[in-house]
Design a protein around this motif. Structure first.
Motif, mmCIF file in Angstrom:
data_model
loop_
_atom_site.group_PDB
_atom_site.id
_atom_site.type_symbol
_atom_site.label_atom_id
_atom_site.label_comp_id
_atom_site.label_asym_id
_atom_site.label_seq_id
_atom_site.Cartn_x
_atom_site.Cartn_y
_atom_site.Cartn_z
ATOM 1 N N PHE A 1 14.496 8.306 -0.533
ATOM 2 C CA PHE A 1 14.383 6.846 -0.529
ATOM 3 C C PHE A 1 14.756 6.287 0.852
ATOM 4 C CE2 PHE A 1 15.874 7.328 -5.165
ATOM 5 C CZ PHE A 1 14.599 7.696 -5.560
ATOM 6 N N TYR A 2 15.799 6.849 1.432
ATOM 7 C CA TYR A 2 16.280 6.412 2.749
ATOM 8 C C TYR A 2 15.166 6.521 3.789
ATOM 9 C CZ TYR A 2 19.483 6.102 6.759
ATOM 10 O OH TYR A 2 20.117 5.716 7.914
ATOM 11 N N LEU A 3 14.429 7.613 3.761
ATOM 12 C CA LEU A 3 13.342 7.823 4.716
ATOM 13 C C LEU A 3 12.126 6.965 4.376
ATOM 14 C CD1 LEU A 3 13.602 11.698 4.969
ATOM 15 C CD2 LEU A 3 14.051 10.119 6.826
ATOM 16 N N LEU A 4 11.776 6.911 3.098
ATOM 17 C CA LEU A 4 10.557 6.222 2.695
ATOM 18 C C LEU A 4 10.614 4.723 2.951
ATOM 19 C CD1 LEU A 4 9.789 8.129 -0.619
ATOM 20 C CD2 LEU A 4 8.436 8.183 1.483
ATOM 21 N N VAL A 5 11.787 4.130 2.781
ATOM 22 C CA VAL A 5 11.904 2.685 2.995
ATOM 23 C C VAL A 5 11.514 2.316 4.422
ATOM 24 C CG1 VAL A 5 13.613 0.843 3.244
ATOM 25 C CG2 VAL A 5 13.541 2.187 1.146
ATOM 26 N N ASP A 6 11.972 3.089 5.393
ATOM 27 C CA ASP A 6 11.608 2.803 6.786
ATOM 28 C C ASP A 6 10.157 3.160 7.082
ATOM 29 O OD1 ASP A 6 13.947 1.662 7.708
ATOM 30 O OD2 ASP A 6 14.855 3.564 8.247
ATOM 31 N N ILE A 7 9.681 4.233 6.499
ATOM 32 C CA ILE A 7 8.298 4.663 6.743
ATOM 33 C C ILE A 7 7.293 3.653 6.183
ATOM 34 C CG2 ILE A 7 6.576 6.410 6.099
ATOM 35 C CD1 ILE A 7 8.843 8.490 6.244
ATOM 36 N N LEU A 8 7.594 3.070 5.018
ATOM 37 C CA LEU A 8 6.626 2.239 4.317
ATOM 38 C C LEU A 8 6.737 0.745 4.606
ATOM 39 C CD1 LEU A 8 6.771 3.958 0.792
ATOM 40 C CD2 LEU A 8 5.107 4.338 2.621
ATOM 41 N N TYR A 9 7.823 0.328 5.216
ATOM 42 C CA TYR A 9 8.035 -1.117 5.394
ATOM 43 C C TYR A 9 6.972 -1.749 6.278
ATOM 44 C CZ TYR A 9 10.049 -5.598 6.654
ATOM 45 O OH TYR A 9 10.236 -6.947 6.863
ATOM 46 N N LYS A 10 6.425 -2.871 5.782
ATOM 47 C CA LYS A 10 5.503 -3.710 6.541
ATOM 48 C C LYS A 10 6.153 -5.074 6.724
ATOM 49 C CE LYS A 10 1.461 -1.424 4.491
ATOM 50 N NZ LYS A 10 0.247 -1.615 3.650
ATOM 51 N N LYS A 11 6.142 -5.573 7.922
ATOM 52 C CA LYS A 11 6.890 -6.782 8.277
ATOM 53 C C LYS A 11 6.607 -7.932 7.305
ATOM 54 C CE LYS A 11 8.152 -9.670 12.206
ATOM 55 N NZ LYS A 11 7.925 -9.954 13.646
ATOM 56 N N ASN A 12 7.725 -8.489 6.794
ATOM 57 C CA ASN A 12 7.709 -9.651 5.902
ATOM 58 C C ASN A 12 7.100 -9.381 4.528
ATOM 59 O OD1 ASN A 12 8.874 -11.275 7.920
ATOM 60 N ND2 ASN A 12 6.865 -11.722 8.796
ATOM 61 N N ARG A 13 6.777 -8.121 4.239
ATOM 62 C CA ARG A 13 6.264 -7.781 2.916
ATOM 63 C C ARG A 13 7.375 -7.136 2.094
ATOM 64 N NH1 ARG A 13 0.067 -5.462 3.238
ATOM 65 N NH2 ARG A 13 -0.847 -7.206 4.388
ATOM 66 N N PRO A 14 7.655 -7.650 0.925
ATOM 67 C CA PRO A 14 8.774 -7.119 0.139
ATOM 68 C C PRO A 14 8.460 -5.788 -0.535
ATOM 69 C CG PRO A 14 7.663 -8.851 -1.079
ATOM 70 C CD PRO A 14 7.014 -8.805 0.282
ATOM 71 N N ALA B 1 -4.228 0.288 -4.421
ATOM 72 C CA ALA B 1 -5.438 0.561 -3.640
ATOM 73 C C ALA B 1 -6.011 -0.727 -3.044
ATOM 74 C CB ALA B 1 -6.474 1.245 -4.514
ATOM 75 N N GLU B 2 -6.046 -1.795 -3.850
ATOM 76 C CA GLU B 2 -6.602 -3.065 -3.381
ATOM 77 C C GLU B 2 -5.759 -3.686 -2.267
ATOM 78 O OE1 GLU B 2 -6.840 -5.480 -6.836
ATOM 79 O OE2 GLU B 2 -8.311 -4.174 -7.839
ATOM 80 N N LYS B 3 -4.435 -3.610 -2.420
ATOM 81 C CA LYS B 3 -3.522 -4.254 -1.467
ATOM 82 C C LYS B 3 -3.032 -3.295 -0.374
ATOM 83 C CE LYS B 3 -3.151 -8.309 -3.618
ATOM 84 N NZ LYS B 3 -3.394 -9.612 -2.976
ATOM 85 N N LYS C 1 0.701 -8.968 -9.199
ATOM 86 C CA LYS C 1 -0.749 -8.906 -8.985
ATOM 87 C C LYS C 1 -1.203 -9.594 -7.709
ATOM 88 C CE LYS C 1 -2.595 -8.192 -13.637
ATOM 89 N NZ LYS C 1 -3.391 -8.768 -14.741
ATOM 90 N N LYS C 2 -0.610 -10.721 -7.385
ATOM 91 C CA LYS C 2 -1.076 -11.513 -6.243
ATOM 92 C C LYS C 2 -0.215 -11.302 -4.990
ATOM 93 C CE LYS C 2 -3.003 -15.127 -9.207
ATOM 94 N NZ LYS C 2 -3.006 -16.580 -9.536
ATOM 95 N N MET C 3 0.652 -10.317 -5.009
ATOM 96 C CA MET C 3 1.611 -10.158 -3.907
ATOM 97 C C MET C 3 1.154 -9.088 -2.916
ATOM 98 S SD MET C 3 5.247 -10.457 -5.896
ATOM 99 C CE MET C 3 6.088 -10.778 -4.360
ATOM 100 N N ASP C 4 1.410 -9.361 -1.640
ATOM 101 C CA ASP C 4 1.241 -8.355 -0.593
ATOM 102 C C ASP C 4 2.583 -7.661 -0.404
ATOM 103 O OD1 ASP C 4 -1.454 -8.946 -0.015
ATOM 104 O OD2 ASP C 4 -0.850 -10.673 1.184
ATOM 105 N N LEU C 5 2.624 -6.363 -0.630
ATOM 106 C CA LEU C 5 3.891 -5.629 -0.688
ATOM 107 C C LEU C 5 3.951 -4.515 0.354
ATOM 108 C CD1 LEU C 5 3.983 -5.205 -4.577
ATOM 109 C CD2 LEU C 5 5.282 -6.874 -3.238
ATOM 110 N N SER C 6 5.176 -4.074 0.631
ATOM 111 C CA SER C 6 5.353 -2.866 1.429
ATOM 112 C C SER C 6 5.150 -1.631 0.562
ATOM 113 C CB SER C 6 6.760 -2.839 2.046
ATOM 114 O OG SER C 6 6.880 -3.761 3.106
#
Length: 462
Positions: free
Chosen positions: A178-191, A263-265, A229-234
């Motif tokens: 989890f520690y590694l994945l959080v940094d790898i997957l984070y996209k700015k301002n996306r929760p 897949a869509e987001k 459904k309508k959210m842009d996420l990390s």
């Protein structure tokens, strides 16, 4: 002499004792800047030790810059060394003595008394005796390749999960993944989207980095993915095979919906499969990973099946993330210890794992039955167990009772360690009528006595 007390029975040499004592007095200002130290002969005589010992101590002071020494002149304390002493050595310990815990319903703790320690010890010993010299070198962030192959086979046997060993990366438990994945997957301002309630480990990792969070409510079928459904996420974190802590199984419709959204987001799903080996009614649930390996990162651990101190977990990564993972892991701690990996490889290869899990399933099923029977006897028909028949804990709902902030401290005062479900929620007012009880490590008498003590405490507080 000079505030120096030598202890001849100490493991620290006399010379170093003199050095440490003088250094401390210089830093605290007891010996002033520019002050002359006694000659080595004089100090040796005063301390009743050899001059060579004192010379060695003075050499240490000189090497580290605490004194200035010129030929034919006394040693002098260097300027600018006085430090204001802290309070660490003078403050008194104000912590109150904690009451003894007699009934500990902590979660995620297997019964270590039934682990085949003799077999494991032999495997570690063989690993040590047969370890090639080149295995003592750095091996890189991937992990021990034979172990990756055996984990791949184990996943097929236990979960009907087809995984390429090249996609398996060994970790120091699930938390490191989890520690590694959080940094790898984070996209700015996306929760990151988490279940509510959810495991505190992943939430803490995200909060520590000040990354944004959002939550999906959880019902008896797991996470309600319609909330995102309508959210842009990390990324999305889920426990679909045995929701933590409420225990539901994410149904196929919600799984398919979640994968379509990913897949869509264009984000990934982190699947935490922390204890689905232990299912007491039917076969283990098929992981979400099997529906779309390109969108799901599968995280597993051996902490619940073997023992927590082993600190071996693994992540199954899509190809696109593997380069980044290698970089991050390489500059975190490079790799896991190799001996335990080799022993675990044999444990899996000879099917010792299969037999151990099969045996423990029977044991834990009986403990679960004991807990539920004791709870129903104590609280009657009002009590309701949440979740599928699996895992090492159970969530109990007592709909006529609200467990507030004082409940946990009151339990501790009465020798009971327990958690409320609201402790795992983003809002402390959620699921206030539910308790979380781990039972894997307890024997039947401890379970029955613990439930009886809990019942007495609740009756007294109503």
């Amino acid at each position: 002499m000079w505030g120096i007390e030598l202890r001849t029975n100490s493991e620290i040499s006399l010379a170093r004792q003199i050095f440490l004592s003088l250094r401390k007095r210089i830093l605290t200002g007891d010996i002033l800047p520019g002050e002359l130290l006694p000659s080595t002969r004089e100090l040796a005589k005063g301390l009743g030790t050899s001059r060579n010992t004192v010379c060695e101590a003075y050499d240490m002071l000189l090497t580290e810059g605490f004194i200035i020494s010129r030929q034919g002149a006394p040693s002098m304390v260097t300027e600018g060394l006085h430090m204001i002493p802290g309070n660490a050595g003078t403050t008194q310990d104000t912590k109150k003595e904690q009451p003894a815990i007699h009934w500990n319903f902590k979660t995620g703790q297997p019964d270590l008394s039934l682990f085949p320690w003799s077999s494991w010890s032999q495997m570690v010993h063989r690993a040590l005796n047969t370890l090639p010299v080149h295995q003592l070198e750095y091996s890189g962030p991937k992990g021990y390749e034979p172990l990756c192959r055996e984990i791949s086979k184990w996943l097929m046997r236990s979960r009907s999960m087809e995984v390429n060993p090249e996609d398996i990366f060994i970790t120091s438990g699930a938390t490191q993944a989890f520690y590694l994945l959080v940094d790898i997957l984070y996209k700015k301002n996306r929760p990151f989207a988490l279940e509510n309630p959810s495991h505190p480990g992943i939430r803490t990792v995200i909060n520590d980095r000040n990354y944004p969070l959002c939550f999906m409510p959880v019902d008896r079928q797991g996470a309600d993915v319609s909330w995102i459904k309508k959210m842009d996420l990390s990324a999305v974190y889920v426990t679909p095979s045995h929701q933590f802590p409420l225990g539901g199984i994410l149904p196929a419709v919600r799984r398919a919906s979640l994968i379509r959204l990913a897949a869509e987001k264009d984000y990934y799903i982190i699947e935490d499969d922390y204890d689905s080996e232990y299912r007491y009614s039917g076969s283990p649930v098929t992981p979400l990973y099997s529906m779309d390996p390109s969108r799901v990162i599968y995280v597993g651990t051996f902490s619940k099946t073997l023992f927590p101190a082993l600190r071996i977990g693994f992540a199954v990564l899509p190809k696109e993330l593997q380069k980044k993972w290698r970089h991050f892991r390489n500059y975190l701690d490079v790799q896991n210890p190799v001996l335990e990996q080799i022993a675990l490889t044999e444990f899996l290869k000879i099917r010792k794992m299969d037999r151990h899990v099969h045996h423990m399933c029977r044991v834990y099923a009986k403990k679960r039955e004991t807990l539920l029977s004791a709870a129903k006897e104590a609280f009657g028909s009002q009590i309701s167990a949440w979740g599928d028949e699996s895992g090492l804990h159970v969530a109990l709902e007592l709909p006529e009772i609200k467990f507030g902030k004082d409940f946990i401290p009151d339990c501790r005062k009465n020798g009971i360690q327990i958690q409320t479900i609201s402790q795992y929620c983003s809002d402390e007012n959620c699921h206030t009528d539910k308790l979380l009880l781990g039972y894997g490590h307890l024997n039947e008498k401890e379970i029955q006595d613990g439930i009886a003590a809990l019942k007495s405490l609740i009756d007294a507080s109503i």
